[in-house]
Structure formats: structure tokens, C-alpha cells
Design a protein around this motif. Structure first.
Motif, mmCIF file in Angstrom:
data_model
loop_
_atom_site.group_PDB
_atom_site.id
_atom_site.type_symbol
_atom_site.label_atom_id
_atom_site.label_comp_id
_atom_site.label_asym_id
_atom_site.label_seq_id
_atom_site.Cartn_x
_atom_site.Cartn_y
_atom_site.Cartn_z
ATOM 1 N N THR A 237 -11.219 66.780 -56.698
ATOM 2 C CA THR A 237 -10.849 67.268 -55.353
ATOM 3 C C THR A 237 -10.735 68.784 -55.348
ATOM 4 N N ALA A 238 -10.123 69.320 -56.401
ATOM 5 C CA ALA A 238 -9.998 70.784 -56.498
ATOM 6 C C ALA A 238 -11.381 71.426 -56.572
ATOM 7 N N GLY A 239 -12.283 70.822 -57.332
ATOM 8 C CA GLY A 239 -13.646 71.356 -57.423
ATOM 9 C C GLY A 239 -14.359 71.306 -56.082
ATOM 10 N N ILE A 240 -14.157 70.200 -55.334
ATOM 11 C CA ILE A 240 -14.782 70.083 -53.998
ATOM 12 C C ILE A 240 -14.258 71.185 -53.084
ATOM 13 N N ALA A 241 -12.936 71.439 -53.148
ATOM 14 C CA ALA A 241 -12.350 72.478 -52.296
ATOM 15 C C ALA A 241 -12.947 73.842 -52.623
ATOM 16 N N ARG A 242 -13.034 74.159 -53.898
ATOM 17 C CA ARG A 242 -13.558 75.475 -54.289
ATOM 18 C C ARG A 242 -15.017 75.637 -53.894
ATOM 19 N N THR A 243 -15.836 74.611 -54.244
ATOM 20 C CA THR A 243 -17.271 74.746 -53.980
ATOM 21 C C THR A 243 -17.574 74.655 -52.478
ATOM 22 N N SER A 244 -16.748 73.949 -51.723
ATOM 23 C CA SER A 244 -16.946 73.911 -50.256
ATOM 24 C C SER A 244 -16.788 75.314 -49.679
ATOM 25 N N ILE A 245 -15.747 76.008 -50.136
ATOM 26 C CA ILE A 245 -15.559 77.397 -49.662
ATOM 27 C C ILE A 245 -16.741 78.257 -50.077
ATOM 28 N N ARG A 246 -17.198 78.081 -51.310
ATOM 29 C CA ARG A 246 -18.338 78.869 -51.802
ATOM 30 C C ARG A 246 -19.591 78.602 -50.965
ATOM 31 N N MET A 247 -19.745 77.342 -50.514
ATOM 32 C CA MET A 247 -20.934 76.975 -49.744
ATOM 33 C C MET A 247 -20.776 77.254 -48.247
ATOM 34 N N ILE B 287 -15.599 76.600 -45.021
ATOM 35 C CA ILE B 287 -14.268 77.156 -45.303
ATOM 36 C C ILE B 287 -13.168 76.230 -44.807
ATOM 37 N N SER B 288 -13.333 75.661 -43.629
ATOM 38 C CA SER B 288 -12.270 74.820 -43.062
ATOM 39 C C SER B 288 -12.010 73.608 -43.959
ATOM 40 N N ARG B 289 -13.073 72.998 -44.512
ATOM 41 C CA ARG B 289 -12.889 71.843 -45.393
ATOM 42 C C ARG B 289 -12.145 72.251 -46.663
ATOM 43 N N GLY B 290 -12.585 73.362 -47.276
ATOM 44 C CA GLY B 290 -11.962 73.814 -48.528
ATOM 45 C C GLY B 290 -10.510 74.209 -48.332
ATOM 46 N N VAL B 291 -10.226 74.964 -47.245
ATOM 47 C CA VAL B 291 -8.849 75.399 -46.984
ATOM 48 C C VAL B 291 -7.968 74.186 -46.691
ATOM 49 N N GLY B 292 -8.497 73.232 -45.927
ATOM 50 C CA GLY B 292 -7.723 72.032 -45.616
ATOM 51 C C GLY B 292 -7.374 71.243 -46.860
ATOM 52 N N SER C 291 -6.975 86.455 -43.855
ATOM 53 C CA SER C 291 -5.886 85.683 -43.251
ATOM 54 C C SER C 291 -5.734 84.336 -43.960
ATOM 55 N N GLU C 292 -6.861 83.631 -44.191
ATOM 56 C CA GLU C 292 -6.790 82.348 -44.883
ATOM 57 C C GLU C 292 -6.344 82.540 -46.344
ATOM 58 N N ALA C 293 -6.825 83.615 -46.991
ATOM 59 C CA ALA C 293 -6.442 83.875 -48.383
ATOM 60 C C ALA C 293 -4.942 84.124 -48.484
ATOM 61 N N ALA C 294 -4.408 84.980 -47.600
ATOM 62 C CA ALA C 294 -2.973 85.282 -47.645
ATOM 63 C C ALA C 294 -2.144 84.036 -47.375
ATOM 64 N N MET C 295 -2.601 83.216 -46.423
ATOM 65 C CA MET C 295 -1.872 81.993 -46.104
ATOM 66 C C MET C 295 -1.784 81.063 -47.326
ATOM 67 N N LEU C 296 -2.909 80.914 -48.062
ATOM 68 C CA LEU C 296 -2.895 80.046 -49.239
ATOM 69 C C LEU C 296 -2.043 80.641 -50.372
ATOM 70 N N TYR C 297 -2.119 81.964 -50.541
ATOM 71 C CA TYR C 297 -1.254 82.606 -51.543
ATOM 72 C C TYR C 297 0.214 82.350 -51.217
ATOM 73 N N GLU C 298 0.551 82.478 -49.960
ATOM 74 C CA GLU C 298 1.948 82.293 -49.556
ATOM 75 C C GLU C 298 2.377 80.841 -49.762
ATOM 76 N N LYS C 299 1.515 79.887 -49.384
ATOM 77 C CA LYS C 299 1.863 78.473 -49.571
ATOM 78 C C LYS C 299 1.971 78.132 -51.057
ATOM 79 N N GLY C 300 1.212 78.817 -51.869
ATOM 80 C CA GLY C 300 1.284 78.593 -53.312
ATOM 81 C C GLY C 300 2.402 79.374 -53.981
ATOM 82 N N GLU C 301 3.188 80.133 -53.187
ATOM 83 C CA GLU C 301 4.319 80.930 -53.668
ATOM 84 C C GLU C 301 3.880 82.054 -54.592
ATOM 85 N N TYR C 302 2.665 82.534 -54.377
ATOM 86 C CA TYR C 302 2.196 83.749 -55.066
ATOM 87 C C TYR C 302 2.430 84.914 -54.106
#
Length: 917
Positions: free
Chosen positions: A419-429, A432-437, A462-473
């Protein structure tokens, strides 16, 4: 050994023995003899397409039905025998139908028939009959294993080949010779290799004209010349097995190569050891592995120090499945295609899949998994996808990640990885909405960080900062928010941010907005103290905080800013202090000189200055006639002679600090002239005024002249005692005693005795305070016996002795010292409070007294009084207990952990407990 000689249809048989040639018999046959073959007992005679097998010598023990036999058998009478051979165990012949028959002589029966595609024209069995070389009608040559019927072609055999010879040496099985009229071709047959059985051409040797090879033994070919004589020739490919000590390095290396070619691995060891080259050892080990010689390969790799290969070979040593064993060896030799084929044909085909997975050959692994282990496809797909993602092939990686999903609860961790690989490669391809979700819904902080980093790299802030914040980075989130100028979001995250860089960027933004307090707070979080000091001085008008921060942080730039601030206020002292702190010593010196602040500058620069700066300060004070400070700073600059001159000048003004510095200066310089100059000054030779002896004592201590210091310490202590300063006298002697002990110098008897009496006097107060009047009385008796050393307090000490002795029951001692007090010179000095009581003791004497207890001497065990410090038996001076004043005893002895002086253990414990409470 037998010999057969034939002509037409008749053969004569002879016995070749030690006695010579003996004719055995002659025999006629039904047709013309084409060829005859002999073993130890039988003759096989080919007569017009048939073979007659019979015994050579008549033997009555042989059954009649086994004396002779005709071939082919009755069921093969239509076949014609083309060629034959015989060994000790077997008669072997080939017919025109292409069949090769093996007749076992001992059991007198056929054991095997091999059917070849075309008729066999010539055959050549080895000595044991285990291998058969033959040439067919197509002039193709083969080696046949009659047991397994495995057929191996002999390469590059000439169509003009006339015959073959097998090596007769028992240990050299598999070596044979093919010859025609001009050449001899040496071959080696390897029964077991990782490629299976095979035959290799080793060497070609020219055959002398007209010679015919007859026997091959130990690499030597015996030839029959054209005139019937015998000669021999050594094959060049034959290695030297013995007497190899005198070979050169090149010859040793060639010898190893010959042994490898002929598979004589054990015989190669001596030459390989002589060469001792890693290249040679590796080649030898590789050859042993190719020929499945595991034991020898392990031995070679141990010699190489290749621990990994030794472990690998030992792990497969016990495998009985030859295909599986060969597969592992092919894998170790990096022939992966061969290894895969061998694994698949073995009893463990899944080993091929394991190999391809370990090698990261994912295409091959997936193909094998489809055939061998379909349940592993999902896991291989995940691993393949990870490699594809790493190499940047995101499309195929996404496909394989999706194939890797199992939706099996027990494999949750595997599915999460997919699942993590699908999220990363979806963003790469670009999805973005699928990977971020998927990253948002995942509980993995690491996945959020990875996806956020990808989004940041493609400027989706904006999406990058949101994920960093949710990940507590929070540091990364704040950094991305700053890149997108979202200051309000940064402010919310600041309490969680640890990165100084983020705090600094936020502070600069607030400073540009004029919000200085918030900027200061952010700069403090970033530990950018220079900016904090600047804002406090320039914008917030709070120099106190600026000064505090500079003093705490020792910031050089901050100190410069504070110094400039105080200069504007004409506060030169503070300005000098902060200029020195900021390492602007030249500016500080000029400022101090200009405004008469040199003393302030000198005090401040103390810990920071170098010798040149100390010299400049000394010159200034010398010009100002300030001898003490001039001498002090000349001393710091290392100019001891000038320093002493000024310090002695200042000492004439009764400045004790100057004299202390003079002693320290001379002690450091160790200059004999300066030492004599200072001693003369202290003794009064210079100005006629002797100085206090304590200065001479300190000089000797500074010079590490401990014996002279000890003598001076005794004089000082005596003066202190005379003046009634018993504690000071005790401290001087005690410190000197410890110093002498530290430098392994024995203290004098006089010093030890004086210290013991002073210590006894001091102990009296301790024992009186805790109510132990008997110990106090005994100590006072010791002091009273040395009353001449306490001239200032004779009457008070004797009075105390009388009172304590009377109180503790020592009536005789109380009367003795009371009578002493009644002397005219003391009587009028007695305190009125005790006078009548003392007079009563004298008028009504009671001389009864309990005898002092006895304890053993720690040296000789002689019993003596507890307060006695000299043993009358062994004449030793006994150490006294620092708590009671009594002599120590061997079975109750300890030492003070602070000063290392002896004490009675039991009394030391009581003393410590009393003061602890």
C-alpha cells in the motif's frame, strides 16, 4: 602373463614367466582368425564375424560348459560381430546391428546390451570395463558408461584415428589416448562435473613416423617402431608428481595447470604451495568445484582465507542429490543459468527460485514462481516493485505493487508495504489525490514523510506540508509552510519545532513586520544570540537583557555590539569589559589608556591575555609608578627579574599581596639569583627588618624544598604556640606533615611530637562536649606533662586538668596538678570560681586512682598503658589514634579517608555517627 601368436586359422599360446617363455598349447579354429584378445585366463578370438571365448590353459577345476563358448548367442545368429574387447571381468563385442554386448565372464552370462544408432567399428574398454570408448561407422567417437548407459561424445576425433589407449595407472582413471599415423591426442573423461559427464581434449603430441602406440602408463607411451623394437615417449601434458622441490616458480605454475587439466588435484598441492599465488589457488579451487571435489575445494579456500566460501561449501557438503549439489556449486561459480537448470532437475527445484530472489533477478523469479511456488508471487512482486521504484520505473513498480496485495490478515505487514508503494508511485505517476489519500489514511508516519518528500520535490507544497504535519514532522512541515509564505501556519507549529533554521526564518519575517518581541522570542529559540542582542539594543531599548545574554552565551559579536552601546554612553569600564570579551584587546587597551581605566582593563583581561598584552600592561603601570601592579603583570608576562624588583619595592610599603606574588614569582622561575635576593629580603638583609617567618615557609614550599619548609614550619608553630594560637600552630604542622608524606619525606621526631601534643589539646574539647571526661582527663594529663609548650595558658590548662581528673575519678592526678597550682607563681592566677575547690583537694588529699587500662603494642604485642606512645619492649614509637589520642592496636585499626592518619576503627565509627546525628 600370456602371449598369443596366430596365422591363418591357428594360434600358439605361450606363458611368459620368470623362467622365460613356455609354450602352453596351439589351437586350430574353424575359420581365419581376424583378431584375438587376452585376459589372465581367457582368449577371445574373432573368426569371420563370430567370437570363440575359451580358457587359455586347460584346468580340470573349470566346468566343461565354461571352457569355451561361441558368440553371438543363438537368438542373434543373424548378426555379424565387427569388433571386440576383453577385460578381466567382461567380454565386450559390437555387431553390425549397432548393439554392444557385455558378457560377464565370472557368471558366464550377458549383463547388458547397449543399442547404438549405427554400427560400432572399433571399441576400447578400460582396464576395469567400467568405461567403453568406441568409434562408429560415422567416424564419431564416444565414451559409454555401461551401468547408466550415459553416452558422451569425444570431441575433435580425426576420421583417420587408428586406435585408443587407456591409462593403465589405477589412480588415473579417465585419461586416454587417441592416435592416428601422425599425432597422439590426450583426452580426459570427467564422470562428475557441474555440467555432467564430459570429455575434454587436453593435448596433442607428434607421433614418430612408423611408430605404433602400445601401452599408456603414468603418462608414458610405449611405442612399437617399424622394425619391431620398443621405445617410449613422455606426454608433455603429464605433470611432475615427485621431486618437484627444484622447480622454478614458472615451472611450478605450469605443473599446477597440468594437474588441473588432468584432474589430479591432490598432486597439485605441493606446486600450488610453492607458487602461493591467490590467482593459482582460486583457479585450483574453481576446478575442484567444477568437478564436485568438495573436500579439496574446502581445503583450497581455507588456504585462501576465504571464510565465506568455506562456510558455503561446508553447508552443501552432505548433499547426496548430485544435481542439487552441482546447482549450488554452479551458483557459487556465478553460472546462474546452469545452476537454475540443475536446481530444476534436482529433488529441490524451489532452490532455483530462492537463488533468483537472492540475486534480485525478479523476472526469472516470477517465471519460476509461476511453475514452482504460486503462493510466493505476491511477495516477489513486492520485492520487484521496490527495485523498480528505486531505479525510477514507477509505472511498472505501481503495477507490481498492486499485484502484491494479498488481503490476508496474517500478511498485514506485507500488504501495508505494498500500500505504501502504491501511494508513493501513484504520486510519482501524477495521481496525487490517490497517493495523498492513501498516505493520510495510513497509520505509518514514515509513509507520510516519504510521500510528503515526493510532493515537496514536485513543488506541491500545501499537500506536502499537510502530510508532514499529520506525520508529526513539525520541522519539515514548518519549513515547507515557509516556502509557501504561510506564516500563520508556521506560527501555529513553532512550539513543536526544534530546527534553528525554521525559527530564524520566522524571526526574520516578524522583524521585517516590526513585531520585535515575537522576533526576539523566535531568535532565542533558534539560539541566534547576536540577533537577540541587536534587537534588545537597537529596537527594544533593553540593554540589561542584552548584557545578560552576552554574559551567559559569551557571544563575540554580541559583546562587540554591547561595547559600542556603552561607548555611546561614555561607560568606559563596561565598554572595556565587553571589548575584551569580544577579543578586541587592542581597542580595549587604547580605550583604557586614553581614559585612565588600565586597572579595570587589567582585571578584566586576566583570563584572556597573552604575554605581549601582559607586558604592555606592566609597562603602563611601571610608568605610573604602581610597583605592585607592574610587578604582577611583569610576572604574568614571564619577566621574573623585573617582576621581583617591583614586587619587593611594593613590599616595602607593607603590602602582603606583593610579597605573596614575589614568592610565587620566584617559585616559578627557580632562578638562583632571584631566590637569594628574596631570601635576603625576608631575612632583613636588605632593609634590616626581618619579615614574618610564614613568608619564608611559603617560599620553601613554592620551591618544593620541603625539609627547609618543615624546619620553618616548626619555628612558626612554636611562635604560634607561644602566642597562644594553638589551632593555627596545629594547622601549620598538620599541613606540613601531609605535604612531607605526599613527597615520601619522613617528618622529624620533633614535628611529630609537637603535632601529637597540639592534637591532644584540641581533642579535649571534643570529648568534654560529648561527656567522655575520662578521655578528656587522660589527654589533659598528656598536655600538662608538656605544659612548658603552652606558656600563655599554663594556669587555665592545669586548672582544667585538675577539674577533669577529679570529675573522672583520677584523684591522685587531680591532687598532683592541684598541688602544682598552689605554687606562688600560679596561685594568684587561678580562676576564683575554681580556687576553693582546688584548695580543698590539696588540704584533704585523696590519692586513690584507677590504674590506666593496658592494650597490646601493635608491633610486639607487649601490654602497655593506652595513652603510652612509646613501647618499652620493642622501643618503637607507636602511632596515636586521631580520635582518642591513645596508641593504636592491630586488631582495631583504620585510617581517616580524608587525611590518611591512623585511628581506632570502633572510635572512628562512633565519632562519625555522632557528627552525622
Amino acid at each position: 602373463m600370456h602371449l598369443a601368436v596366430g596365422m591363418n586359422n591357428r594360434i600358439w599360446f605361450y606363458y611368459l614367466g620368470d623362467a622365460g617363455v613356455e609354450k602352453l598349447r596351439d589351437r586350430e579354429y574353424l575359420g581365419t582368425v581376424q583378431s584375438v584378445k587376452l585376459n589372465a585366463e581367457h582368449a577371445a578370438v574373432l573368426i569371420e564375424g563370430k567370437i570363440q571365448l575359451h580358457v587359455i590353459e586347460n584346468d580340470s577345476s573349470i566346468p566343461e560348459d565354461r571352457e569355451t563358448r561361441l558368440f553371438p548367442a543363438e537368438d542373434h545368429q543373424d548378426e555379424t560381430i565387427l569388433c571386440h574387447g576383453i577385460t578381466n571381468e567382461f567380454l565386450i563385442y559390437a555387431t553390425d546391428s549397432g548393439s554392444v554386448h557385455f558378457f560377464y565372464i565370472e557368471d558366464w552370462t550377458f549383463v547388458n546390451v547397449y543399442k547404438h544408432m549405427v554400427p560400432v567399428r572399433k571399441l576400447f574398454p578400460d582396464a576395469a570395463g567400467a568405461l567403453l570408448a568406441f568409434v562408429d561407422d560415422k567416424s564419431d567417437a564416444y565414451i559409454l558408461n555401461p551401468v547408466s548407459e550415459e553416452l558422451v561424445e569425444i570431441p575433435n576425433v580425426s576420421s583417420a584415428a587408428k586406435g585408443m589407449l587407456w591409462e593403465q595407472q589405477p589412480g588415473d582413471k579417465g585419461i586416454f589416448l587417441v592416435f592416428d599415423e601422425e599425432q597422439m591426442y590426450t583426452y580426459v573423461h570427467s564422470r562428475e562435473t557441474i555440467q555432467g559427464s564430459k570429455v575434454e581434449l587436453v593435448d596433442t603430441t607428434k607421433l614418430p613416423y612408423g611408430n605404433v602406440p602400445m601401452v599408456l602408463l603414468r603418462g608414458e607411451v610405449t611405442l612399437q617402431t617399424h622394425n619391431g623394437r620398443l621405445s617410449s615417449i613422455q606426454l608433455p601434458c603429464q605433470p611432475r608428481i615427485s621431486n618437484v622441490e627444484n622447480l622454478s616458480q614458472a615451472e611450478h605454475k605450469a605443473n599446477v595447470n597440468k594437474c588441473i587439466v588432468l584432474k589430479k588435484f591432490k598432486e597439485s598441492w605441493q606446486s600450488a604451495s610453492a607458487v602461493n599465488s591467490k590467482e593459482v589457488w582460486r583457479e585450483l579451487g574453481r576446478a575442484a568445484m567444477c568437478n564436485l571435489d568438495i573436500d579439496f575445494a574446502i581445503r583450497v579456500h581455507r588456504e585462501l582465507g576465504d571464510v565465506g566460501m568455506v562456510w558455503s561449501l561446508e553447508s552443501v557438503h552432505g548433499i547426496e542429490d548430485r544435481a542439487l549439489l552441482a546447482g549450488y556449486l554452479a551458483m557459487y561459480l556465478h553460472d546462474f543459468s546452469l545452476a537454475q537448470d540443475l536446481f530444476i532437475s534436482s529433488s529441490k527445484p524451489v532452490a532455483a527460485l530462492e537463488m533468483r530472489r537472492d540475486l534480485l533477478h525478479w523476472d526469472h523469479a516470477l517465471q519460476l514462481a509461476n511453475r514452482l511456488a504460486p503462493d510466493q508471487i505476491a511477495y516477489i512482486s513486492r520485492e520487484y516493485a521496490q527495485q523498480l521504484e528505486f531505479t525510477g520505473d514507477y509505472g511498472n513498480a505501481l503495477t507490481h505493487y498492486e499485484k502484491g496485495i494479498t488481503r490476508i490478515e496474517q500478511h498485514r505487514e506485507h500488504d501495508d508495504s505494498c500500500t505504501a508503494g502504491i501511494a508513493r508511485t501513484s504520486i510519482r505517476m501524477g495521481d496525487i489525490s490517490r497517493g495523498v489519500g492513501m498516505a493520510t489514511n495510513s497509520s505509518s508516519r514514515v509513509l507520510k514523510k516519504e510521500c510528503a518528500a515526493i510532493l515537496e520535490s514536485i513543488k506541491q507544497f500545501s499537500e506536502a506540508a499537510m502530510l508532514y504535519e499529520k506525520g508529526e514532522y513539525y520541522d519539515k512541515a514548518a519549513s515547507v509552510y515557509i516556502r509557501s509564505k504561510n506564516w500563520s501556519a508556521v506560527g501555529v507549529l513553532l512550539p513543536h519545532v526544534n530546527s534553528p533554521k525554521v525559527h530564524t526564518q520566522y524571526a526574520k519575517a516578524k522583524e521585517s513586520e516590526g513585531r520585535y518581541k515575537e522576533a526576539v522570542k523566535a531568535y532565542e529559540s533558534a539560539k541566534d544570540w547576536d540577533s537577540v542582542v541587536r534587537l534588545y539594543l537597537d529596537n527594544l531599548n533593553n540593554p540589561e537583557e542584552a548584557v545578560r545574554i552576552v554574559q551567559e552565551t559569551k557571544s563575540i559579536e554580541g559583546a562587540k555590539m554591547v561595547a559600542r552601546f556603552f561607548l555611546r554612553l561614555n561607560d568606559y569600564s563596561s565598554a572595556i569589559q565587553f571589548l575584551v570579551m569580544s577579543k578586541c584587546s587592542d581597542e580595549a587597551y587604547q580605550l583604557a589608556q586614553t581614559h585612565g581605566q588600565m586597572e579595570v582593563y587589567a582585571d578584566i583581561i586576566g583570563p584572556y591575555a597573552n604575554k605581549e598584552e601582559y607586558h604592555s600592561i606592566a609597562v603602563y603601570f611601571e610608568n605610573e609608578k604602581n610597583h605592585y601592579l607592574a610587578g604582577k603583570f611583569y610576572y604574568f608576562s614571564g619577566m621574573h627579574s623585573k617582576a621581583l624588583k617591583h614586587l619587593l619595592h611594593a613590599s616595602n610599603s607593607d603590602d602582603p599581596a606583593a610579597l605573596e606574588f614575589a614568592i610565587e614569582c620566584v617559585g616559578q622561575s627557580r632562578d638562583k639569583d632571584l631566590i637569594h635576593q628574596l631570601i635576603d629580603f625576608l631575612m632583613g638583609e636588605t632593609d634590616g627588618i626581618p619579615k614574618d617567618a610564614k613568608y619564608l615557609f611559603r617560599l620553601y614550599m613554592a620551591l618544593q624544598q620541603y625539609r627547609e619548609a618543615a624546619r620553618t614550619a616548626i619555628i612558626i608553630a612554636r611562635e604560634e604556640q607561644y602566642n597562644g594560637n594553638y589551632r593555627s600552630a596545629h594547622d601549620v604542622l598538620f599541613s606540613m606533615f601531609r605535604e612531607l608524606r605526599l613527597h615520601r619525606i619522613k617528618a622529624s621526631t620533633e614535628m611529630s611530637a609537637n603535632l601529637m601534643i597540639l592534637h591532644s589539646y584540641i581533642l579535649v574539647k571534643i570529648h568534654v562536649k560529648k561527656g567522655d571526661h575520662l578521655k578528656a582527663a587522660r589527654l589533659l594529663i598528656r598536655v600538662a606533662n608538656n605544659i612548658s609548650k603552652f606558656p600563655s595558658h599554663i594556669v587555665p590548662i592545669l586548672t582544667s586538668t585538675v577539674i577533669e581528673c577529679h570529675r573522672s575519678g583520677l584523684k591522685g592526678s587531680a591532687f598532683s596538678y592541684a598541688a602544682m597550682l598552689m605554687r606562688p607563681e600560679y596561685r594568684q592566677q587561678i580562676d576564683l570560681k575554681y580556687k576553693k575547690k582546688i584548695e580543698a583537694i590539696v588540704r584533704k588529699p585523696d590519692k586513690s586512682e584507677e590504674e590506666e587500662p593496658l592494650t597490646p603494642c601493635p608491633y610486639c604485642k607487649f601490654e602497655l598503658a593506652t595513652m603510652e606512645l612509646s613501647c618499652p619492649e620493642c622501643k618503637n614509637n607507636i602511632p596515636h589514634c586521631i580520635v582518642t589520642g591513645r596508641h593504636v592496636v592491630a586488631d582495631d585499626c583504620t585510617a581517616c579517608p580524608e587525611c590518611d592518619f591512623p585511628a581506632q576503627h570502633s572510635e572512628m565509627i562512633k565519632y562519625v555517627l555522632m557528627f552525622t546525628r
